[in-house]
Each structure stands twice: as C-alpha cells, then as structure tokens.
Design a protein around this motif. Structure first.
Motif, PDB file in Angstrom:
ATOM      1  N   UNK A  76      46.786  26.878  29.417  1.00 17.52           N
ATOM      2  CA  UNK A  76      46.330  26.924  30.809  1.00 17.52           C
ATOM      3  C   UNK A  76      45.248  25.858  31.003  1.00 17.52           C
ATOM      4  N   UNK A  77      45.473  24.936  31.926  1.00 15.95           N
ATOM      5  CA  UNK A  77      44.544  23.823  32.127  1.00 15.95           C
ATOM      6  C   UNK A  77      43.910  23.809  33.510  1.00 15.95           C
ATOM      7  N   UNK A  78      44.433  24.614  34.423  1.00 16.29           N
ATOM      8  CA  UNK A  78      43.907  24.661  35.777  1.00 16.29           C
ATOM      9  C   UNK A  78      42.567  25.402  35.754  1.00 16.29           C
ATOM     10  N   UNK A  79      41.479  24.657  35.923  1.00 14.56           N
ATOM     11  CA  UNK A  79      40.133  25.217  35.835  1.00 14.56           C
ATOM     12  C   UNK A  79      39.907  26.332  36.844  1.00 14.56           C
ATOM     13  N   UNK A  80      40.399  26.144  38.050  1.00 13.53           N
ATOM     14  CA  UNK A  80      40.218  27.156  39.088  1.00 13.53           C
ATOM     15  C   UNK A  80      40.919  28.459  38.705  1.00 13.53           C
ATOM     16  N   UNK A  81      42.120  28.352  38.185  1.00 15.82           N
ATOM     17  CA  UNK A  81      42.874  29.537  37.776  1.00 15.82           C
ATOM     18  C   UNK A  81      42.178  30.232  36.603  1.00 15.82           C
ATOM     19  N   UNK A  82      41.694  29.446  35.655  1.00 15.56           N
ATOM     20  CA  UNK A  82      40.967  30.022  34.514  1.00 15.56           C
ATOM     21  C   UNK A  82      39.741  30.786  35.014  1.00 15.56           C
ATOM     22  N   UNK A  83      38.968  30.176  35.916  1.00 17.74           N
ATOM     23  CA  UNK A  83      37.761  30.814  36.434  1.00 17.74           C
ATOM     24  C   UNK A  83      38.076  32.129  37.137  1.00 17.74           C
ATOM     25  N   UNK A  84      39.159  32.170  37.900  1.00 16.26           N
ATOM     26  CA  UNK A  84      39.546  33.404  38.594  1.00 16.26           C
ATOM     27  C   UNK A  84      39.896  34.499  37.586  1.00 16.26           C
ATOM     28  N   UNK A  85      40.685  34.129  36.576  1.00 15.81           N
ATOM     29  CA  UNK A  85      41.087  35.107  35.564  1.00 15.81           C
ATOM     30  C   UNK A  85      39.880  35.602  34.772  1.00 15.81           C
ATOM     31  N   UNK A  86      38.984  34.685  34.436  1.00 16.38           N
ATOM     32  CA  UNK A  86      37.789  35.036  33.661  1.00 16.38           C
ATOM     33  C   UNK A  86      36.881  35.958  34.482  1.00 16.38           C
ATOM     34  N   UNK A  87      36.687  35.646  35.756  1.00 14.91           N
ATOM     35  CA  UNK A  87      35.844  36.480  36.619  1.00 14.91           C
ATOM     36  C   UNK A  87      36.426  37.890  36.736  1.00 14.91           C
ATOM     37  N   UNK A  88      37.743  37.977  36.883  1.00 17.86           N
ATOM     38  CA  UNK A  88      38.399  39.271  36.971  1.00 17.86           C
ATOM     39  C   UNK A  88      38.233  40.057  35.668  1.00 17.86           C
ATOM     40  N   UNK A  89      38.403  39.368  34.559  1.00 15.35           N
ATOM     41  CA  UNK A  89      38.255  39.995  33.243  1.00 15.35           C
ATOM     42  C   UNK A  89      36.824  40.494  33.057  1.00 15.35           C
ATOM     43  N   UNK A  90      35.839  39.696  33.461  1.00 14.04           N
ATOM     44  CA  UNK A  90      34.426  40.076  33.348  1.00 14.04           C
ATOM     45  C   UNK A  90      34.145  41.337  34.179  1.00 14.04           C
ATOM     46  N   UNK A  91      34.654  41.382  35.410  1.00  8.20           N
ATOM     47  CA  UNK A  91      34.441  42.562  36.256  1.00  8.20           C
ATOM     48  C   UNK A  91      35.048  43.812  35.626  1.00  8.20           C
ATOM     49  N   UNK A  92      36.253  43.650  35.062  1.00  6.15           N
ATOM     50  CA  UNK A  92      36.911  44.794  34.415  1.00  6.15           C
ATOM     51  C   UNK A  92      36.092  45.296  33.226  1.00  6.15           C
ATOM     52  N   UNK A  93      35.596  44.367  32.410  1.00  7.60           N
ATOM     53  CA  UNK A  93      34.779  44.758  31.264  1.00  7.60           C
ATOM     54  C   UNK A  93      33.477  45.418  31.702  1.00  7.60           C
ATOM     55  N   UNK A  94      32.851  44.875  32.734  1.00 12.08           N
ATOM     56  CA  UNK A  94      31.614  45.468  33.240  1.00 12.08           C
ATOM     57  C   UNK A  94      31.867  46.893  33.709  1.00 12.08           C
TER      58      UNK A  94
END
Length: 64
Positions: A26-44
């Motif tokens: 996965x190289x699309x920075x915007x897509x990575x950031x969205x997935x990472x933010x979602x993952x962070x919220x789920x973990x929190x």
C-alpha cells in the motif's frame, strides 16, 4: 501512569499496523493515514481510552 503505558502500547501497535500496510504494498499515503487513524480509534476503544480531539492525536503520531 497506567494511561501512559496503554498509550505506548497503542502507538506500538499502530506503528506495526502501518508497517504491515506498507509491506503489503500500500503506497497511497492518504489511504494509509485513514486506515491507521481508524485502527488507532479501535484500539483506544478496546483499551477504554477515548479522546474528543482525535484529530490532534492523529496528527501528532503521524509525524513519527
């Protein structure tokens, strides 16, 4: 004190997740950031932590 430990564990898990996305090609920075933010919220949520200013937390950690 416990909260810092949980936050540290979350950030480690988030970094590992980001690396796994990149390793999958996965190289699309915007897509990575969205997935990472979602993952962070789920973990929190799983850790019982929730922040009303989630955007600020995402910006801070994405600079890492």
């Amino acid at each position: 004190m416990i909260c810092r430990k949980k936050l540290r564990q979350i950030e480690i898990a988030v970094m590992q997740y980001r690396e796994s996305l990149e390793e999958k090609g996965l190289r699309n920075t915007e897509e990575i950031e969205k997935k990472v933010a979602s993952h962070r919220r789920r973990l929190q949520s799983e850790y019982g932590l929730s922040f009303s200013n989630d955007g600020a937390n995402s910006r801070r950690s994405s600079g890492m």
